[in-house]
Motif scaffolding. Structure first.
Motif, PDB file in Angstrom:
ATOM      1  N   UNK A 179      -2.438   8.534 -17.781  1.00 23.47           N
ATOM      2  CA  UNK A 179      -2.885   8.465 -19.188  1.00 23.47           C
ATOM      3  C   UNK A 179      -3.513   9.799 -19.585  1.00 23.47           C
ATOM      4  N   UNK A 180      -4.359  10.343 -18.726  1.00 23.48           N
ATOM      5  CA  UNK A 180      -5.008  11.627 -19.028  1.00 23.48           C
ATOM      6  C   UNK A 180      -3.955  12.733 -19.198  1.00 23.48           C
ATOM      7  N   UNK A 181      -2.971  12.749 -18.306  1.00 22.37           N
ATOM      8  CA  UNK A 181      -1.911  13.781 -18.385  1.00 22.37           C
ATOM      9  C   UNK A 181      -1.169  13.681 -19.721  1.00 22.37           C
ATOM     10  N   UNK A 231       2.976  11.084  -6.024  1.00 21.29           N
ATOM     11  CA  UNK A 231       3.958  11.429  -7.048  1.00 21.29           C
ATOM     12  C   UNK A 231       3.331  12.157  -8.238  1.00 21.29           C
ATOM     13  N   UNK A 232       2.029  11.912  -8.469  1.00 17.64           N
ATOM     14  CA  UNK A 232       1.346  12.614  -9.563  1.00 17.64           C
ATOM     15  C   UNK A 232       1.426  14.132  -9.339  1.00 17.64           C
ATOM     16  N   UNK A 257       0.828  -1.212   0.000  1.00 14.39           N
ATOM     17  CA  UNK A 257       0.000   0.000   0.000  1.00 14.39           C
ATOM     18  C   UNK A 257       0.864   1.265   0.000  1.00 14.39           C
ATOM     19  N   UNK A 258       2.060   1.181   0.616  1.00 16.72           N
ATOM     20  CA  UNK A 258       2.919   2.378   0.678  1.00 16.72           C
ATOM     21  C   UNK A 258       3.333   2.812  -0.719  1.00 16.72           C
ATOM     22  N   UNK A 259       3.640   1.837  -1.585  1.00 17.35           N
ATOM     23  CA  UNK A 259       4.050   2.192  -2.953  1.00 17.35           C
ATOM     24  C   UNK A 259       2.870   2.718  -3.770  1.00 17.35           C
ATOM     25  N   UNK A 260       1.671   2.144  -3.566  1.00 22.28           N
ATOM     26  CA  UNK A 260       0.495   2.637  -4.299  1.00 22.28           C
ATOM     27  C   UNK A 260       0.174   4.065  -3.844  1.00 22.28           C
ATOM     28  N   UNK A 261       0.201   4.285  -2.526  1.00 20.36           N
ATOM     29  CA  UNK A 261      -0.056   5.629  -1.993  1.00 20.36           C
ATOM     30  C   UNK A 261       0.997   6.620  -2.498  1.00 20.36           C
ATOM     31  N   UNK A 296      -4.576   1.844  -7.549  1.00 19.55           N
ATOM     32  CA  UNK A 296      -3.552   1.669  -8.590  1.00 19.55           C
ATOM     33  C   UNK A 296      -4.108   2.107  -9.953  1.00 19.55           C
ATOM     34  N   UNK A 297      -5.363   1.754 -10.208  1.00 20.05           N
ATOM     35  CA  UNK A 297      -5.977   2.131 -11.492  1.00 20.05           C
ATOM     36  C   UNK A 297      -6.180   3.645 -11.572  1.00 20.05           C
ATOM     37  N   UNK A 298      -6.530   4.262 -10.440  1.00 22.48           N
ATOM     38  CA  UNK A 298      -6.667   5.722 -10.415  1.00 22.48           C
ATOM     39  C   UNK A 298      -5.333   6.385 -10.772  1.00 22.48           C
ATOM     40  N   UNK A 299      -4.266   5.863 -10.168  1.00 20.65           N
ATOM     41  CA  UNK A 299      -2.935   6.417 -10.387  1.00 20.65           C
ATOM     42  C   UNK A 299      -2.547   6.327 -11.868  1.00 20.65           C
ATOM     43  N   UNK A 300      -2.678   5.144 -12.441  1.00 16.76           N
ATOM     44  CA  UNK A 300      -2.296   4.948 -13.841  1.00 16.76           C
ATOM     45  C   UNK A 300      -3.244   5.697 -14.787  1.00 16.76           C
TER      46      UNK A 300
END
Lengths: 590, 91
Positions: free
Chosen positions: B85-87, A374-375, A365-369, B77-81
């Motif tokens: 993609x949008x960016x 990071x975004x 979870x730490x890497x997903x968070x 994870x899907x939100x992040x990826x």
């Protein structure tokens, strides 16, 4: 806007508070495991925030905004491509494998998966690179500390000509150690001398007049500007009252105190505090900077009006023949496929805190968070660099873009909070490198070769001694870095030589059970040698081998490819490892 | 000293020439790729990762924390990826 008393008060309170907080967190330390892995008690949210803030070091904070000032949003690739997708892969594939094997270091995992030769070579390379890199990081941190708190000695140059200004900076070679103040209006000279107390004033020959100053005031002619002239001018400057070495020692004492006492736990929890302050401060500059420009559409149109120098500033993907060091091919192959992966699951600095997670779920979870946080980083670091360009297109040293922007737009009080945020980022990268380097030297060198039967209490004591020794070595290296600025490039080059081959043996070893220890050793050594050869040829051939100014992305890619090929070929020609040895160390092979 | 420098340059040139031919051909291929296709390469890479995350077994993405709470990692994870993609589609 200059820093006011309230700003200095906020900064001092923040620094002291961080040290006390770190010492409080680490007060119950009893064993090496407590010290190096926080007693395997860390929650996912703390690790995630620590990962993000550790990744933003002093060099990044200066360099990312500075590079964005020059090249634009293409720098966003280093987070959006170089961190986010890789952290997702790490979360579900590599990190749980490391966590379940209960190791303390990556070399220890390599020893379990392959053999002790691979472990030792890997540990020695990482141990040396970390100690050396720590010195450079400390130097960069002190450089930024001086810049932010306006501690650098100053040189005033009075001339209307932009090319002459640039020639003076180049000739003196003092662009990093001194702040240059350029004036074209002679009537302002006395006012600036009174306000800034410069160490040297250089005035072009056309001017004559009376000035009152304790500094050397020298007239010059454009035609006499050479490096010898520059050196002679700097020798005539009044000696600075505050040097970079003072800042290096102050930062070392502050960071060393809580890292030495609190170990990984103090590092991670101070990072949490630093992450909140850093992200909050940087995002505030983003919104306030755009607001001051008149909104997003005004911001975009100002950048577009700057002509060719900013025509690609809103392009994430640049052509292969771009004049910048960031062609899409190098970004995708070198960064996206090799360096990013090597960094996020081959670098002890990053992986160590997940090894201290309280459960496998927390490690994942730490890497997903972290990937979600990071975004935001390019919005906090890259876009402000472009905003700095819109605010002031005439900054001569791009590395000073962010500091110049915040000083221009933020009022007193907020300036102190923002600079505390900057210092937060700086401290987090030094404390992490210090702790991870000490872990490798203690676990992979001291415990393996000097005292294999060391008790947990022994490891705690020796870990603290090694942390102190590494700090002393780092201060020693940092002194050299003040004399030879290219030492940073050297440390980056050394790192890029090792990361491709290192990733190859970790990734293939984790995904393919047929990979053997002998093959890993040959692959690692030949990959590093090949990367070194490519760098050497590029620097020594009449015409450089690579057609980009900084070829480390391509060197990493090709050394990775060669290492993978050698690992596969040699593995197929050597006896397989026993099945019992591989269980739990290869993906989905329990 | 000069002889050493000349020798090292000559050696570096010889090695560089071995790689340069192949390197120039590959650089030519890369240059021939339109920028829209290059951008597509990045986006396809992210889409492959999204597909991989969707296909991961449930027991690898849904886990119990130490405090007993169950955490579902796939949506995050899907939100992040998906955001990435949008960016890349916007810039």
């Amino acid at each position: 806007m200059a820093l006011g008393g309230i700003d200095y008060f906020i900064i001092i309170i923040y620094l002291i508070g961080t040290v006390l907080f770190g010492m409080y967190i680490g007060r119950k330390m009893k064993s090496g495991d407590d010290y190096f892995l926080a007693g395997r008690s860390l929650p996912w949210w703390a690790i995630g925030m620590s990962l993000v803030v550790t990744d933003i070091g002093a060099v990044d904070m200066v360099g990312i905004a500075g590079a964005a000032y020059l090249y634009g949003i293409v720098l966003g690739n280093y987070d959006w491509l170089g961190s986010v997708p890789v952290m997702i892969v790490g979360a579900f594939l590599f990190i749980p494998m490391f966590w379940k094997s209960k190791v303390s270091t990556i070399p220890e995992w390599l020893g379990a998966r392959y053999n002790q030769s691979v472990r030792t070579i890997s540990a020695v390379i990482w141990g040396i690179v970390t100690a050396f890199g720590l010195g450079v990081t400390l130097y960069a941190t002190a450089l930024m500390f001086n810049l932010l708190l306006d501690l650098n000695p100053k040189v005033v140059v009075v001339t209307e000509s932009q090319p002459v200004r640039e020639k003076v900076v180049d000739a003196t070679g003092a662009g990093k150690s001194h702040d240059f103040i350029f004036l074209s209006d002679y009537s302002q000279i006395q006012q600036v001398i009174d306000d800034k107390d410069p160490n040297l004033v250089l005035i072009d020959q056309d001017w004559s007049g009376a000035l009152s100053s304790e500094s050397a005031i020298i007239s010059f002619d454009e035609n006499e500007i050479t490096s010898d002239w520059g050196e002679a001018m700097m020798n005539k400057a009044r000696p600075p009252t505050w040097t970079l070495m003072y800042s290096i020692i102050i930062m070392s004492i502050l960071i060393g105190t809580y890292t030495l006492f609190g170990g990984l736990k103090a590092v991670v929890y101070t990072d949490v505090l630093q992450c909140v302050v850093m992200l909050g401060g940087s995002l505030f500059v983003l919104f306030f900077g755009i607001y001051r420009l008149g909104g997003i559409s005004e911001f975009v149109s100002i950048i577009q009006s700057l002509g060719p120098r900013a025509q690609d500033h809103f392009e994430l993907i640049l052509s292969v023949d771009t004049a910048t060091p960031h062609p899409w091919s190098g970004i995708f192959l070198g960064l996206g496929l090799v360096l990013a992966n090597a960094y996020w699951f081959g670098n002890q600095n990053m992986v160590q805190r997940t090894l201290g997670a309280r459960s496998e779920a927390d490690a994942k979870a730490s890497y997903v968070f972290g990937s979600i946080l990071k975004i935001l980083i390019p919005f906090a670091m890259v876009i402000p660099g472009i905003i700095a360009l819109a605010h002031n297109p005439n900054i001569t040293d791009a590395d000073k873009a962010m500091a110049t922007l915040v000083k221009d737009i933020l009022p007193t009080g907020l300036l102190g909070i923002f600079f505390a945020a900057f210092l937060a980022g700086l401290m987090s990268s030094v404390d992490s490198a210090l702790n991870s380097g000490a872990t490798i030297w203690t676990k992979d060198v001291y415990q393996k070769f000097v005292k294999p039967n060391a008790t947990p209490a022994d490891l705690l004591i020796i870990g603290r001694w090694i942390t102190g020794a590494m700090l002393a070595i780092a201060i020693f290296f940092a002194q050299f870095a003040t004399r030879f600025e290219s030492i940073y490039d050297l440390s980056q080059t050394i790192l890029s030589l090792f990361q491709g081959p290192s990733l190859a043996i970790i990734a293939i070893g984790m995904l393919w059970k047929r990979a053997t220890g002998k093959a890993a050793l040959v692959s690692l050594l030949s990959g590093v040698a090949f990367a070194g050869m490519l760098m050497w040829v590029n620097n020594n051939a009449s015409v450089p081998l690579f057609q980009v100014s900084e070829p480390f992305l391509y060197v990493a890619w090709w050394s990775f490819v060669l290492s993978v090929v050698i690992l596969i070929v040699v593995s197929l020609n050597t006896p397989p490892e026993p099945e019992s040895k591989l269980k739990g160390l290869v993906y989905r092979y329990e | 000293m000069n002889n050493v420098l000349l020798t090292s340059t000559a050696l570096a040139d010889t090695i560089a020439n071995l790689f340069r031919g192949v390197g120039d051909i590959m650089r030519g291929w890369m240059l021939a790729i339109p920028m829209s296709v290059a951008k597509g390469v990045f986006i396809v890479y992210f889409l492959i990762l999204i597909y991989w995350v969707i296909k991961l077994p449930e027991n690898e993405v849904t886990l119990a924390l130490d405090n007993g709470k169950v955490i579902h990692l796939r949506p995050f994870a899907l939100f992040s990826l998906g955001t990435i993609v949008v960016i890349y589609l916007v810039f």
